[in-house]
Design an enzyme around this catalytic site. Structure first.
Site, PDB file in Angstrom:
ATOM      1  N   ALA A 188      58.562-114.230  34.577  1.00 52.79           N
ATOM      2  CA  ALA A 188      57.884-115.453  35.014  1.00 52.79           C
ATOM      3  C   ALA A 188      58.129-116.527  33.972  1.00 52.79           C
ATOM      4  O   ALA A 188      57.365-116.653  33.007  1.00 52.79           O
ATOM      5  CB  ALA A 188      56.389-115.203  35.214  1.00 52.79           C
ATOM      6  N   GLU A 189      59.188-117.296  34.163  1.00 49.51           N
ATOM      7  CA  GLU A 189      59.587-118.277  33.142  1.00 49.51           C
ATOM      8  C   GLU A 189      58.531-119.353  32.936  1.00 49.51           C
ATOM      9  O   GLU A 189      58.304-119.805  31.813  1.00 49.51           O
ATOM     10  CB  GLU A 189      60.936-118.900  33.525  1.00 49.51           C
ATOM     11  CG  GLU A 189      62.120-117.977  33.359  1.00 49.51           C
ATOM     12  CD  GLU A 189      62.249-116.945  34.470  1.00 49.51           C
ATOM     13  OE1 GLU A 189      63.002-115.961  34.301  1.00 49.51           O
ATOM     14  OE2 GLU A 189      61.585-117.126  35.525  1.00 49.51           O
TER      15      GLU A 189
ATOM     16  N   HIS B 150      73.681-117.480  36.868  1.00 51.15           N
ATOM     17  CA  HIS B 150      74.010-116.787  35.626  1.00 51.15           C
ATOM     18  C   HIS B 150      75.107-117.524  34.855  1.00 51.15           C
ATOM     19  O   HIS B 150      75.548-117.044  33.815  1.00 51.15           O
ATOM     20  CB  HIS B 150      74.479-115.356  35.903  1.00 51.15           C
ATOM     21  CG  HIS B 150      73.449-114.480  36.522  1.00 51.15           C
ATOM     22  ND1 HIS B 150      73.070-114.612  37.841  1.00 51.15           N
ATOM     23  CD2 HIS B 150      72.712-113.468  36.009  1.00 51.15           C
ATOM     24  CE1 HIS B 150      72.149-113.699  38.120  1.00 51.15           C
ATOM     25  NE2 HIS B 150      71.904-113.002  37.019  1.00 51.15           N
TER      26      HIS B 150
END
Length: 328
Positions: free
Chosen positions: A61-62, A131
């Site tokens: 959970a950034e 990514h």
């Protein structure tokens, strides 16, 4: 420079270790950074040596990671957050832009948020979208944030410590495809070889100035070496700091050389190269022999991994821009 040969990932690890040793207020937070040592093993061994109270595994959970860091910073800690991949930072974007960047200004300097947010960024590792992103323009466009990016192991080591020592929030963009590039790191030096927000002259030359940062500095250096075999003498400048930019050095080099090519992996439109081109054109107009050119990623989402070599700036594309500049 003399020192130990270290891959950039290990140099950053050594910088984090030195910061943890030097200041008990420093804590590390992120997904899988503790027992696993991070997906790139940048934090390998730190939880074992400093304990899970200072090197903390977090939920996926950034926004929660950065929000917790805000609270810790207000309580006197110096949190260092790791965002696992560049494309995962967006859930935390509201926290970073609305809170982290504005708290000091909002409180008229009474409150500081000495938070470091480490983000592996860029392509070149055979990964896919989310990514392999280059989100630097979002953060550079946000007043109140400092944004830096190392291109060498030495900068990985020293820049990490300098960022942690800053009372302003610092985004540290780590070029993931350079994590395994080996460079000399003088860990015994008393001070860093460069101020945190200063550009670095990588290579001298007088025909075309190549301006890069992070992952493209090595690309520019390779292009300059290839051009030398054809009798051309190219200068290479590593910005290092993207906010603030060391405009004095950039403009001095641009005036001296007269031809400029800016290289970055991010999308072309409204990328950092556009700002460099605009500022150089405004300030150095009468010294330029050709328009400022850009070699960048394309204005598309990041491609499938087998196509990234076409999408990313490479030596051939840089040399094509050099030829275009010299022919003007």
């Amino acid at each position: 420079m003399t020192g130990d040969p270290l891959p950039m990932a290990k140099a950053i690890n050594a910088g984090l270790r030195r910061a943890l040793e030097s200041d008990p207020r420093v804590v590390l937070m992120g997904e899988d950074i503790g027992r696993l040592g991070g997906v790139f093993r940048v934090t390998d061994g730190l939880a074992k040596d400093f304990g899970e109270d200072r090197v903390m595994d977090t939920p996926l959970a950034e926004s929660g990671i950065v929000g917790t860091a805000v609270g810790l910073a207000l309580r006197g800690y110096r949190p260092v957050c790791e965002i696992q991949f560049d494309g995962f930072v967006y859930p935390a974007f509201d926290q970073i832009v609305s809170q982290v960047a504005k708290m000091r200004f909002r409180s008229a300097g009474l409150l500081t948020l000495p938070i470091v947010i480490r983000i592996p960024y860029g392509g070149g590792i055979g990964a896919v979208e989310h990514h392999s992103e280059s989100p630097e323009a979002y953060f550079v466009h946000t007043p109140g944030l400092r944004v830096v990016t190392p291109a060498t192991s030495s900068d990985g080591y020293w820049m990490t410590q300098q960022a942690i020592a800053s009372d302003d929030p610092v985004i540290v963009l780590e070029p993931k495809r350079r994590y395994w590039d080996v460079g000399e790191v003088d860990r015994d030096a008393g001070t860093a070889p460069h101020p945190l927000y200063a550009a670095r002259r990588v290579r001298s030359g007088d025909e075309v100035l190549l301006v890069g940062y992070g992952p493209t500095v090595a690309t520019c250096a390779e292009a300059a070496a290839a051009a030398e075999e054809d009798g051309h003498c190219l200068a290479v400048l590593d910005l290092r700091s993207l906010s603030p930019i060391d405009w004095a050095t950039v403009l001095d080099e641009a005036r001296r050389v007269g031809r400029v090519v800016v290289v970055h992996e991010a999308h072309r439109t409204l990328g950092l190269g556009a700002e460099v081109a605009a500022r150089v054109s405004e300030e150095c107009f009468y010294s330029l022999e050709a328009p400022v050119l850009r070699v960048t990623g394309y204005d598309t989402p990041y491609p499938p991994s087998r196509m990234e070599d076409i999408w990313l700036p490479d030596v051939d594309r840089v040399l094509d821009a050099v030829d275009e500049s010299l022919a003007f």
